[in-house]
Design an enzyme around this catalytic site. Structure first.
Site, PDB file in Angstrom:
ATOM      1  N   LEU A 195      -6.831 -10.061 -12.095  1.00  0.00           N
ATOM      2  CA  LEU A 195      -7.133  -9.418 -13.804  1.00  0.00           C
ATOM      3  C   LEU A 195      -8.916  -9.187 -13.575  1.00  0.00           C
ATOM      4  O   LEU A 195      -9.690  -9.668 -13.391  1.00  0.00           O
ATOM      5  CB  LEU A 195      -6.302 -10.084 -15.119  1.00  0.00           C
ATOM      6  CG  LEU A 195      -7.206  -9.696 -16.446  1.00  0.00           C
ATOM      7  CD1 LEU A 195      -6.454  -8.500 -16.044  1.00  0.00           C
ATOM      8  CD2 LEU A 195      -6.825 -11.095 -17.188  1.00  0.00           C
ATOM      9  N   GLY A 245       0.457  -0.872   0.331  1.00  0.00           N
ATOM     10  CA  GLY A 245       0.575   0.094   0.016  1.00  0.00           C
ATOM     11  C   GLY A 245       0.846   1.154  -0.050  1.00  0.00           C
ATOM     12  O   GLY A 245       0.438   2.684   0.558  1.00  0.00           O
ATOM     13  N   SER A 246       1.861   1.125  -0.296  1.00  0.00           N
ATOM     14  CA  SER A 246       2.627   2.602  -0.697  1.00  0.00           C
ATOM     15  C   SER A 246       2.457   3.449  -1.751  1.00  0.00           C
ATOM     16  O   SER A 246       2.243   4.613  -1.007  1.00  0.00           O
ATOM     17  CB  SER A 246       3.749   2.140  -0.800  1.00  0.00           C
ATOM     18  OG  SER A 246       4.280   1.453  -2.507  1.00  0.00           O
ATOM     19  N   ASN A 247       1.563   3.046  -2.453  1.00  0.00           N
ATOM     20  CA  ASN A 247       1.129   3.369  -4.046  1.00  0.00           C
ATOM     21  C   ASN A 247       0.030   4.201  -3.119  1.00  0.00           C
ATOM     22  O   ASN A 247      -0.463   5.617  -3.559  1.00  0.00           O
ATOM     23  CB  ASN A 247       0.527   3.423  -5.265  1.00  0.00           C
ATOM     24  CG  ASN A 247       2.083   3.065  -5.757  1.00  0.00           C
ATOM     25  OD1 ASN A 247       2.220   4.092  -5.829  1.00  0.00           O
ATOM     26  ND2 ASN A 247       3.042   1.992  -5.659  1.00  0.00           N
ATOM     27  N   HIS A 270       1.688   0.444 -13.311  1.00  0.00           N
ATOM     28  CA  HIS A 270       2.896  -1.020 -13.243  1.00  0.00           C
ATOM     29  C   HIS A 270       4.105  -0.837 -13.602  1.00  0.00           C
ATOM     30  O   HIS A 270       4.636   0.045 -14.412  1.00  0.00           O
ATOM     31  CB  HIS A 270       2.472  -1.176 -15.066  1.00  0.00           C
ATOM     32  CG  HIS A 270       3.148  -2.487 -15.056  1.00  0.00           C
ATOM     33  ND1 HIS A 270       2.384  -3.869 -14.801  1.00  0.00           N
ATOM     34  CD2 HIS A 270       4.440  -2.944 -16.159  1.00  0.00           C
ATOM     35  CE1 HIS A 270       3.557  -4.605 -15.051  1.00  0.00           C
ATOM     36  NE2 HIS A 270       4.038  -4.177 -15.693  1.00  0.00           N
ATOM     37  N   ASN A 286      -4.361   1.665 -13.473  1.00  0.00           N
ATOM     38  CA  ASN A 286      -3.621   1.196 -12.735  1.00  0.00           C
ATOM     39  C   ASN A 286      -1.843   1.478 -13.153  1.00  0.00           C
ATOM     40  O   ASN A 286      -1.171   2.736 -13.985  1.00  0.00           O
ATOM     41  CB  ASN A 286      -3.301  -0.603 -14.220  1.00  0.00           C
ATOM     42  CG  ASN A 286      -2.521  -1.028 -12.749  1.00  0.00           C
ATOM     43  OD1 ASN A 286      -2.152  -1.142 -11.941  1.00  0.00           O
ATOM     44  ND2 ASN A 286      -1.770  -1.774 -13.779  1.00  0.00           N
TER      45      ASN A 286
HETATM   46  C1  GRF Z   1       4.141  -1.036  -7.145  1.00  0.00           C
HETATM   47  O1  GRF Z   1       5.396  -0.926  -7.838  1.00  0.00           O
HETATM   48  C2  GRF Z   1       3.032  -1.194  -8.306  1.00  0.00           C
HETATM   49  O2  GRF Z   1       3.742  -1.048  -9.620  1.00  0.00           O
HETATM   50  C3  GRF Z   1       2.781  -2.564  -8.715  1.00  0.00           C
HETATM   51  O3  GRF Z   1       2.833  -2.719  -7.515  1.00  0.00           O
HETATM   52  C4  GRF Z   1       3.179  -2.344  -6.619  1.00  0.00           C
HETATM   53  C5  GRF Z   1       2.772  -2.050  -5.437  1.00  0.00           C
HETATM   54  O4  GRF Z   1       3.719  -1.501  -4.222  1.00  0.00           O
HETATM   55  N1  GRF Z   1       1.159  -2.635  -9.560  1.00  0.00           N
HETATM   56  P1  GRF Z   1       2.600  -0.991  -3.067  1.00  0.00           P
HETATM   57  O5  GRF Z   1       1.533  -2.223  -2.972  1.00  0.00           O
HETATM   58  O6  GRF Z   1       1.781   0.328  -3.780  1.00  0.00           O
HETATM   59  O7  GRF Z   1       3.764  -0.851  -2.420  1.00  0.00           O
END
Ligand code: GRF
Length: 192
Positions: free
Chosen positions: A88, A12-14, A105, A103
């Protein structure tokens, strides 16, 4: 103010980067996670974002996605952001909100779609890495590209170091793109 929901499976860092960067102008109304013990759920609690666990285990994807769509509709989210969501989505799901599911990626698509992209590309001797933000269609990381940022690995750089750089880019690029889309929704309503 426009609203968004995040779908995530893991750390969940994003998710956290999106919430923190966008909280001034917009609102995260829901986190959906498909793994009960995903650390992202704790991050949602700390940020005061409502979260639900939607399980894919022991039932059909159609049933799970129906629950997902219900929860997203009830949340009022106008934009759905996938952030490390390891599922998916079906054609029925992605056509339900055309142009409103995004998304992140960890590669420069169309190179290296699919799971484990970074590790696979590193193992294959790739030297150019990066991040793609794209709209989601029914394919595996095939939707229209909204933004990309790449970099060349330095000689001897480890996978862990490259991964750190990829995450740094994700944490600024994804909120920037999502912010633009959410600002656009406000602009359509005549809010600036
Ligand atoms: C990220 O590197 C994203 O690009 C990929 O999964 C990872 C998720 O990381 N789809 P986080 O859970 O957001 O830390």
């Amino acid at each position: 103010m426009a609203s968004f929901a995040v779908l995530a499976s893991g750390t969940g860092s994003n998710f956290e980067a999106l919430c923190r960067a966008l909280e001034v102008r917009h609102r995260c109304v829901l986190l959906v996670h498909d793994r009960r013990a995903a650390p992202v759920a704790g991050k949602a609690a700390a940020l005061g974002v409502p979260s639900i666990h939607v399980s894919y285990v022991g039932r059909s994807p159609v049933e799970t996605e129906a629950e997902l769509m219900r929860a997203l509709s009830e949340s009022g989210a106008e934009l759905v952001l996938l952030a490390g969501f390891m599922r998916l989505l079906s054609p029925a799901f992605v056509t339900w909100r055309p142009g409103k599911i995004v998304n992140v990626h960890p590669s420069l698509l169309p190179a290296w779609p699919g799971l484990g992209a970074l590790a696979r590309s590193f193992a294959a001797g790739e030297r150019r890495f990066g991040v793609t933000i794209h709209l989601v269609d029914a394919g595996m990381d095939t939707g229209p590209i909204l933004a990309q940022q790449g970099f060349d690995a330095e000689r001897g750089q480890s996978l862990e170091e490259i991964e750190r750089r990829v995450h740094e880019i994700e944490h600024t690029l994804y909120p920037a793109v999502a912010g633009r889309l959410l600002d656009g929704l406000d602009a359509e309503r005549g809010i600036s």
